[in-house]
Design an enzyme around this catalytic site. Structure first.
Site, mmCIF file in Angstrom:
data_model
loop_
_atom_site.group_PDB
_atom_site.id
_atom_site.type_symbol
_atom_site.label_atom_id
_atom_site.label_comp_id
_atom_site.label_asym_id
_atom_site.label_seq_id
_atom_site.Cartn_x
_atom_site.Cartn_y
_atom_site.Cartn_z
ATOM 1 C CD GLU A 95 -2.891 -1.284 2.260
ATOM 2 O OE1 GLU A 95 -3.761 -2.167 2.162
ATOM 3 O OE2 GLU A 95 -2.877 -0.447 3.178
ATOM 4 C CB CYS A 108 3.154 7.093 3.506
ATOM 5 S SG CYS A 108 3.731 5.872 4.674
ATOM 6 C CB CYS A 115 7.870 -5.834 8.006
ATOM 7 S SG CYS A 115 9.360 -5.207 8.815
ATOM 8 C CB CYS A 119 7.229 -3.649 15.599
ATOM 9 S SG CYS A 119 8.889 -3.246 15.016
ATOM 10 C CB CYS A 122 3.758 -2.876 13.267
ATOM 11 S SG CYS A 122 3.818 -2.587 11.483
ATOM 12 C CB CYS A 344 0.931 5.238 11.299
ATOM 13 S SG CYS A 344 1.468 6.815 10.820
HETATM 14 N N1 SAH Z 1 9.864 -0.212 9.170
HETATM 15 C C1 SAH Z 1 10.069 1.169 9.321
HETATM 16 C C2 SAH Z 1 9.169 2.009 8.451
HETATM 17 C C3 SAH Z 1 7.695 1.656 8.410
HETATM 18 S S1 SAH Z 1 6.677 1.815 9.844
HETATM 19 C C4 SAH Z 1 9.939 1.597 10.753
HETATM 20 O O1 SAH Z 1 9.473 0.804 11.566
HETATM 21 O O2 SAH Z 1 10.340 2.702 11.061
HETATM 22 C C5 SAH Z 1 6.228 3.525 9.953
HETATM 23 C C6 SAH Z 1 5.865 3.985 11.387
HETATM 24 O O3 SAH Z 1 4.531 3.599 11.798
HETATM 25 C C7 SAH Z 1 6.813 3.408 12.405
HETATM 26 O O4 SAH Z 1 7.240 4.377 13.309
HETATM 27 C C8 SAH Z 1 5.926 2.391 13.073
HETATM 28 O O5 SAH Z 1 6.389 2.019 14.306
HETATM 29 C C9 SAH Z 1 4.597 3.090 13.108
HETATM 30 N N2 SAH Z 1 3.484 2.165 13.408
HETATM 31 C C10 SAH Z 1 3.420 0.844 13.165
HETATM 32 N N3 SAH Z 1 2.246 0.329 13.596
HETATM 33 C C11 SAH Z 1 1.546 1.355 14.114
HETATM 34 C C12 SAH Z 1 0.228 1.467 14.691
HETATM 35 N N4 SAH Z 1 -0.564 0.414 14.787
HETATM 36 N N5 SAH Z 1 -0.167 2.674 15.111
HETATM 37 C C13 SAH Z 1 0.624 3.752 14.977
HETATM 38 N N6 SAH Z 1 1.866 3.716 14.438
HETATM 39 C C14 SAH Z 1 2.326 2.529 14.005
HETATM 40 FE FE1 SF4 Z 2 8.424 -3.685 10.230
HETATM 41 FE FE2 SF4 Z 2 6.191 -2.576 11.220
HETATM 42 FE FE3 SF4 Z 2 8.349 -2.867 12.772
HETATM 43 FE FE4 SF4 Z 2 8.396 -1.042 10.781
HETATM 44 S S1 SF4 Z 2 7.041 -1.029 12.593
HETATM 45 S S2 SF4 Z 2 10.008 -2.548 11.321
HETATM 46 S S3 SF4 Z 2 7.135 -2.128 9.229
HETATM 47 S S4 SF4 Z 2 7.130 -4.558 11.861
#
Ligand code: SAH
Ligand code: SF4
Length: 381
Positions: A95, A108, A115, A119, A122, A344
């Site tokens: 996306e 974005c 991934c 995390c 996420c 996000c």
């Molecule tokens: N992998 C990279 C870039 C993509 S994530 C990274 O982790 O930085 C982009 C941002 O969205 C990151 O800061 C991530 O932690 C945040 N994010 C992920 N899941 C989220 C959620 N459910 N609510 C708000 N922010 C989130």
């Molecule tokens: Fe991967 Fe989501 Fe963690 Fe970014 S926040 S490194 S996209 S698992």
């Protein structure tokens, strides 16, 4: 020559495209002409390239192509946010989100289908990992977004003024392709976006931050999310490999090389009762004492069975105030495009998972359905 052996010119940087023209016995300056057609005018048909003679056009048609990822859908939110789902070569879908704001438009961009880093808050991470995007698939998202507003030659009028590598995936784990795509974003023959307005976000792959500094000078964002190693180990598992001290040192080195008063962006997703307490703010202030940075708080965006909740507005404001009082520049990211699931952490595409993590997550969801626990009960220790 079959379709698949054609070189896709969309993802080639200027030097790479010059090399391509040399390899087919043509002059290097053709690269500039073709890049303008592709990126300034959004052209994907060699026939439309009126300053290229017929013989060369025929030659190009035989050995090259200009192919972006396939658009599966385009949604426009009531607030003007646009979201595309695009299919990449591996068959997975990723996306891309366009966020219009006064005087600018931020895109974005995704760098991977899924991934591998998992995390805990996420939704992309919960889908597991399928594939790296090619440089053409990454820059193709910028190409598609600009084209959706019509072809506008003057870069000043382009819809996309800023790019954040904050979509699906960890860009530093798809290093070469992410770097090539960002070079095209910044090239005047590409999108002419200033280095300050292209931001790579990483969860903290420390050695690759140093590698990045050797090849490019884009802005850097670190997904911090926790102010101590014990909590960060749980929320951002890559922290077990590259703990806070290591990753912050790498960020400081990267930023100091940029000079010109540029700072690190620290992203911090606020999770209710997990990392949003005054003690976390106090630890964060201590941790970032000598890091030139601005802080971007991201209230958690929920997705089904995540096990987390968004803090109340009061809790968010309290956290922001504490950091602010310590002298930090702190913004709270407003949620955009919620009605089209474009916020996000809500980007999921359709990843054909190779890690089987999504299966495990689905099992947890099914168990959740049966036991019907409170969504906030899971994932807390
Ligand atoms: N992998 C990279 C870039 C993509 S994530 C990274 O982790 O930085 C982009 C941002 O969205 C990151 O800061 C991530 O932690 C945040 N994010 C992920 N899941 C989220 C959620 N459910 N609510 C708000 N922010 C989130
Ligand atoms: Fe991967 Fe989501 Fe963690 Fe970014 S926040 S490194 S996209 S698992």
């Amino acid at each position: 020559m079959t379709e698949t052996t054609k070189v896709n010119l969309l993802g080639l940087t200027q030097p790479q495209l010059e090399g391509f023209f040399e390899s087919i016995g043509e002059k290097r300056f053709r690269a500039g002409q073709v890049m303008k057609w592709i990126h300034h005018f959004g052209v994907d048909d060699f026939e439309a390239m009126s300053n290229i003679g017929k013989a060369l056009r025929e030659k190009l048609k035989a050995c090259a192509e200009i192919r972006g990822p396939e658009i599966v859908s385009q949604d426009i939110s009531s607030d003007g946010t646009r979201k595309w789902v695009v299919r990449v070569a591996s068959g997975s879908c990723v996306e891309t989100v366009y966020i219009p704001q006064a005087g600018r438009g931020t895109l974005c961009v995704s760098s991977q289908a899924g991934c591998s880093l998992d995390c805990s808050f996420c939704s992309t991470g919960k889908q597991g990992f399928n594939s790296d995007l090619t440089a053409a698939e990454i820059i193709g998202q910028v190409w598609i977004a600009n084209k959706s507003f019509g072809t506008v030659p003057a870069k000043i009028d382009r819809a996309v003024t800023n790019v954040v590598m904050m979509g699906m995936g960890e860009p530093l784990l798809n290093f070469d392709n992410a770097v090539a795509a960002m070079q095209i974003m910044m090239d005047d023959l590409g999108y002419g976006i200033s280095k300050r307005k292209v931001t790579l976000s990483t969860s903290g792959v420390a050695p690759m931050i140093d590698e990045l500094g050797k090849v490019i000078d884009v802005s850097l964002a670190l997904s911090l999310h926790a102010p101590n190693d014990a909590l960060r180990d749980r929320l951002v598992p890559i922290n077990r490999k590259y703990p806070l001290a290591v990753v912050l040192d790498a960020c400081k080195r990267y930023i100091s090389r940029l000079g010109e008063k540029r700072v690190l962006t620290v992203e911090y997703t606020l999770l209710k009762d997990v990392n949003d307490q005054p003690e976390h703010a106090a630890q964060m202030i201590e941790l970032l004492r000598d890091v030139p940075c601005k802080i971007n708080l991201i209230p958690f965006n929920p997705f089904p069975f995540s096990g987390y909740e968004r803090p109340s507005n009061n809790a968010i404001r309290r956290f922001q105030d504490l950091l602010h009082q310590a002298g930090h520049n702190v913004t709270v990211r407003t949620t955009r495009g919620e009605d089209i699931d474009a916020a996000c952490g809500q980007l999921v595409g359709q990843v054909m998972d190779r890690t089987r993590r999504s299966e495990r997550h689905i099992t947890v969801r099914q168990l959740g359905d049966e036991a019907a626990p409170s969504p906030s009960a899971a994932n807390r220790t």
